[in-house]
Design an enzyme around this catalytic site. Structure first.
Site, PDB file in Angstrom:
ATOM      1  N   SER A  82      24.624 -43.369  59.021  1.00 11.00           N
ATOM      2  CA  SER A  82      26.110 -43.991  59.764  1.00 11.00           C
ATOM      3  C   SER A  82      25.864 -44.916  60.997  1.00 11.00           C
ATOM      4  O   SER A  82      24.969 -45.145  61.585  1.00 11.00           O
ATOM      5  CB  SER A  82      26.395 -42.768  60.084  1.00 11.00           C
ATOM      6  OG  SER A  82      26.680 -41.735  59.462  1.00 11.00           O
TER       7      SER A  82
ATOM      8  N   SER B  31      21.261 -37.047  64.452  1.00  5.31           N
ATOM      9  CA  SER B  31      21.136 -36.280  64.368  1.00  5.31           C
ATOM     10  C   SER B  31      19.668 -36.454  65.397  1.00  5.31           C
ATOM     11  O   SER B  31      18.694 -36.551  64.472  1.00  5.31           O
ATOM     12  CB  SER B  31      21.044 -35.080  64.042  1.00  5.31           C
ATOM     13  OG  SER B  31      22.167 -35.021  63.169  1.00  5.31           O
TER      14      SER B  31
ATOM     15  N   GLU C   2      20.322 -34.008  50.401  1.00  5.02           N
ATOM     16  CA  GLU C   2      21.025 -33.124  52.014  1.00  5.02           C
ATOM     17  C   GLU C   2      22.266 -31.972  51.851  1.00  5.02           C
ATOM     18  O   GLU C   2      22.293 -31.105  52.127  1.00  5.02           O
ATOM     19  CB  GLU C   2      21.794 -34.507  52.870  1.00  5.02           C
ATOM     20  CG  GLU C   2      22.473 -33.956  53.848  1.00  5.02           C
ATOM     21  CD  GLU C   2      22.723 -34.967  54.888  1.00  5.02           C
ATOM     22  OE1 GLU C   2      22.555 -36.447  54.600  1.00  5.02           O
ATOM     23  OE2 GLU C   2      22.907 -34.932  56.158  1.00  5.02           O
TER      24      GLU C   2
ATOM     25  N   GLU D 280      36.858 -34.738  52.164  1.00  3.80           N
ATOM     26  CA  GLU D 280      37.766 -35.900  51.150  1.00  3.80           C
ATOM     27  C   GLU D 280      36.916 -36.727  50.245  1.00  3.80           C
ATOM     28  O   GLU D 280      37.336 -37.307  49.194  1.00  3.80           O
ATOM     29  CB  GLU D 280      38.885 -36.990  51.943  1.00  3.80           C
ATOM     30  CG  GLU D 280      39.845 -36.355  53.650  1.00  3.80           C
ATOM     31  CD  GLU D 280      39.083 -35.479  54.176  1.00  3.80           C
ATOM     32  OE1 GLU D 280      38.297 -35.741  54.683  1.00  3.80           O
ATOM     33  OE2 GLU D 280      40.069 -34.828  54.902  1.00  3.80           O
TER      34      GLU D 280
HETATM   35  C1  LIG Z   1      27.811 -32.583  63.377  1.00  3.43           C
HETATM   36  C2  LIG Z   1      26.802 -34.291  62.272  1.00  3.43           C
HETATM   37  C3  LIG Z   1      26.184 -34.787  62.814  1.00  3.43           C
HETATM   38  C4  LIG Z   1      25.805 -35.644  62.000  1.00  3.43           C
HETATM   39  N1  LIG Z   1      24.542 -36.554  61.426  1.00  3.43           N
HETATM   40  C5  LIG Z   1      24.071 -37.652  61.112  1.00  3.43           C
HETATM   41  C6  LIG Z   1      22.655 -38.366  60.995  1.00  3.43           C
HETATM   42  O1  LIG Z   1      21.517 -37.238  61.694  1.00  3.43           O
HETATM   43  N2  LIG Z   1      22.979 -38.848  60.388  1.00  3.43           N
HETATM   44  C7  LIG Z   1      23.963 -40.438  59.786  1.00  3.43           C
HETATM   45  O2  LIG Z   1      23.197 -41.066  59.441  1.00  3.43           O
HETATM   46  N3  LIG Z   1      24.920 -40.083  60.072  1.00  3.43           N
HETATM   47  C8  LIG Z   1      24.973 -38.714  60.533  1.00  3.43           C
HETATM   48  N4  LIG Z   1      26.627 -37.779  60.303  1.00  3.43           N
HETATM   49  C9  LIG Z   1      27.403 -38.297  60.483  1.00  3.43           C
HETATM   50  C10 LIG Z   1      27.977 -38.414  59.374  1.00  3.43           C
HETATM   51  O3  LIG Z   1      27.520 -38.853  58.125  1.00  3.43           O
HETATM   52  C11 LIG Z   1      29.753 -38.990  59.881  1.00  3.43           C
HETATM   53  O4  LIG Z   1      30.521 -39.007  60.476  1.00  3.43           O
HETATM   54  C12 LIG Z   1      29.998 -38.735  57.604  1.00  3.43           C
HETATM   55  O5  LIG Z   1      29.636 -39.699  56.452  1.00  3.43           O
HETATM   56  C13 LIG Z   1      32.037 -39.322  58.512  1.00  3.43           C
HETATM   57  O6  LIG Z   1      32.327 -40.662  58.551  1.00  3.43           O
HETATM   58  P1  LIG Z   1      32.735 -41.612  59.741  1.00  3.43           P
HETATM   59  O7  LIG Z   1      32.303 -40.858  60.857  1.00  3.43           O
HETATM   60  O8  LIG Z   1      32.408 -42.366  60.101  1.00  3.43           O
HETATM   61  O9  LIG Z   1      33.811 -41.350  59.473  1.00  3.43           O
HETATM   62  P2  LIG Z   1      35.139 -42.304  58.246  1.00  3.43           P
HETATM   63  O10 LIG Z   1      34.121 -42.306  57.289  1.00  3.43           O
HETATM   64  O11 LIG Z   1      35.529 -43.453  59.249  1.00  3.43           O
HETATM   65  O12 LIG Z   1      36.524 -40.743  57.947  1.00  3.43           O
HETATM   66  C14 LIG Z   1      37.051 -41.508  58.744  1.00  3.43           C
HETATM   67  C15 LIG Z   1      38.460 -40.045  57.890  1.00  3.43           C
HETATM   68  O13 LIG Z   1      38.936 -41.130  56.954  1.00  3.43           O
HETATM   69  C16 LIG Z   1      38.321 -39.930  55.631  1.00  3.43           C
HETATM   70  N5  LIG Z   1      38.435 -41.007  54.484  1.00  3.43           N
HETATM   71  C17 LIG Z   1      36.589 -41.969  54.527  1.00  3.43           C
HETATM   72  N6  LIG Z   1      37.197 -42.467  52.639  1.00  3.43           N
HETATM   73  C18 LIG Z   1      37.755 -42.073  52.409  1.00  3.43           C
HETATM   74  C19 LIG Z   1      37.950 -42.074  51.062  1.00  3.43           C
HETATM   75  N7  LIG Z   1      37.596 -42.948  50.250  1.00  3.43           N
HETATM   76  N8  LIG Z   1      38.956 -41.273  50.646  1.00  3.43           N
HETATM   77  C20 LIG Z   1      39.400 -40.565  50.889  1.00  3.43           C
HETATM   78  N9  LIG Z   1      39.094 -39.808  52.163  1.00  3.43           N
HETATM   79  C21 LIG Z   1      38.299 -41.103  53.399  1.00  3.43           C
HETATM   80  C22 LIG Z   1      37.170 -39.530  55.687  1.00  3.43           C
HETATM   81  O14 LIG Z   1      37.044 -38.217  54.220  1.00  3.43           O
HETATM   82  C23 LIG Z   1      37.585 -38.800  57.052  1.00  3.43           C
HETATM   83  O15 LIG Z   1      38.629 -38.092  56.913  1.00  3.43           O
HETATM   84  C24 LIG Z   1      26.419 -36.862  61.322  1.00  3.43           C
HETATM   85  C25 LIG Z   1      27.815 -36.162  61.857  1.00  3.43           C
HETATM   86  C26 LIG Z   1      28.254 -34.728  62.485  1.00  3.43           C
HETATM   87  C27 LIG Z   1      29.507 -34.552  62.632  1.00  3.43           C
END
Ligand SMILES: Cc1cc2nc3c(=O)[nH]c(=O)nc-3n(C[C@H](O)[C@H](O)[C@H](O)COP(=O)(O)OP(=O)(O)OC[C@H]3O[C@@H](n4cnc5c(N)ncnc54)[C@H](O)[C@@H]3O)c2cc1C
Length: 375
Positions: free
Chosen positions: A132, A164, A247, A360
């Site tokens: 991410s 993480s 995963e 989502e």
């Molecule tokens: C506890 C925790 C541990 C994590 N650990 C890791 C890790 O070790 N390594 C790593 O790489 N990542 C990690 N992540 C990140 C995680 O994979 C991302 O937070 C997740 O994929 C969402 O991406 P974003 O936060 O950029 O949100 P965004 O992608 O910006 O999404 C924002 C909102 O828009 C919605 N949305 C986005 N696109 C769409 C679509 N096409 N259709 C419908 N809705 C949509 C999403 O569902 C969300 O509600 C972790 C996250 C958490 C909370």
């Protein structure tokens, strides 16, 4: 349908594992884990990884030729549930074992497997997952962290977020862009990056629940050698799909089921006699067992990639949203003595519908691949 998780629980394997866990889970962790200083907690978790290896419980479903135990997902999931019931520590080697190892088994070279699999399984090298970025979470194909070709390897520059275990990681499974002009999905490559070198800056992120489980990581011209490229340049999207399929498998869900069941039981103890809440509680209770049933279903489908992805997407939505509902009801109706518990669980459960793909995104997968709806 055969309930393979249940079958696994009746097996000699499960009975031996339950006994071993009973005898070996550190007392200090069982009784004080919420109150331990971070350093001590990390040390116990590292030590636990080594104990798992010595006792033959590391890499249960990985092939024997690569140092695993050659068993199936069924045993892996059963062990995960038994370990959670025994209140075992969550080892730090988890990302290496669940994500990096299976990815290298499918896409790695023989040299990479020889170099990286033994320390992952022994718990002596800790991994993090660098996927991410601030502008690329759900839209993972939009990764912008750059890998520029230099003599003998690549130079990595960019930013990863929500990583993480980054603070403890020796290595990072890193997705980066190797060709900014190539079409989407063909411009990414996967690397096995050494985190202990100049140019890697880790900034811990404090969570609302108080922990610092993850971090933001900056890479400033950090070197990775050609030997640390997984598969070939431009194949990163394909490699990442293998990582994500692992995963979202049932191992995480199995330990979450135990936590959700414990929260559900507490809720029943607190308000089970109240006729005004009987319908809500009965619904939550039924859905808790549905989580376990869906884990069994996913395990049963482990050899069919398409069906497995469908089953695990449904599973992720089921358990994460159910846990959020249970903790919401728990916090609303808590007695004073349970307030701290529900507050922590309420806050912890908020992230469950985000990590490993948001609800989502899982619903998008379900609508396209299960229901056959148009995009
Ligand atoms: C506890 C925790 C541990 C994590 N650990 C890791 C890790 O070790 N390594 C790593 O790489 N990542 C990690 N992540 C990140 C995680 O994979 C991302 O937070 C997740 O994929 C969402 O991406 P974003 O936060 O950029 O949100 P965004 O992608 O910006 O999404 C924002 C909102 O828009 C919605 N949305 C986005 N696109 C769409 C679509 N096409 N259709 C419908 N809705 C949509 C999403 O569902 C969300 O509600 C972790 C996250 C958490 C909370």
């Amino acid at each position: 349908m055969t309930h393979r998780t249940s079958a696994a629980f009746d097996s000699d394997f499960a009975q031996d594992a339950a006994r071993w866990l009973q005898d070996n889970v550190p007392q200090r962790w069982r009784e004080h884990r919420g109150a331990l200083e971070e350093q001590e907690a990390v040390e116990i978790r590292r030590q636990w990884d080594r104990q798992l290896f010595d006792a033959g419980y590391s890499g249960l479903s990985l092939p024997k030729e690569f140092g695993g135990q050659g068993l199936g997902l069924s045993e892996e999931v059963a062990f995960s549930e038994l370990a959670a019931r025994a209140q075992a520590p969550d080892g730090l080697a988890r990302i290496g074992r669940i994500l990096t190892a299976p990815t290298l088994i499918v896409h790695g070279t023989e040299q990479q497997r020889q170099r990286f699999l033994p320390p992952i399984l022994q718990g002596t090298e800790t991994w993090c997952q660098g996927f991410s970025e601030p502008g690329a979470g759900s839209d993972l194909a939009g990764v912008r962290c750059r890998a520029e070709k230099v003599a003998g390897g690549y130079e990595i520059s960019g930013r990863k977020i929500w990583t993480s275990f980054a603070a403890y990681a020796d290595r990072c499974l890193l997705l980066a862009c190797t060709d900014q002009n190539a079409p989407r999905h063909k411009n990414l490559s996967m690397f096995l990056l050494d985190m202990k070198q100049p140019g890697v800056t880790i900034s811990p992120i404090k969570q609302i629940s108080g922990g610092t489980h993850f971090a933001e990581v900056h890479f400033d011209r950090v070197f990775v050698s050609d030997d640390e490229l997984v598969d070939e340049e431009g194949s990163g999207w394909r490699v990442a799909m293998t990582t994500l399929m692992n995963e979202r498998g049932g191992v995480e869900a199995a330990s979450r089921y135990v936590e959700i069941r414990a929260d559900m039981n507490l809720l029943l103890d607190m308000c089970g006699d109240d006729p005004r809440r009987a319908d809500v509680l009965a619904d939550l209770d039924r859905r808790t067992e549905l989580v376990r049933w869906q884990i069994s279903k996913a395990v049963h489908l482990e050899n069919d990639d398409a069906e497995f992805v469908r089953a695990t997407s449904i599973l992720k939505v089921l358990w994460s949203e159910l846990w959020q509902e249970i903790t919401t009801v728990g916090l609303r109706h808590t007695t004073p003595s349970h307030r701290d518990h529900w507050r922590v669980q309420y806050l912890e459960s908020r992230s469950a519908s985000i990590f490993s793909g948001t609800s989502e995104i899982q619903r998008n997968i379900i609508s396209e691949r299960v229901l056959g709806l148009p995009r």
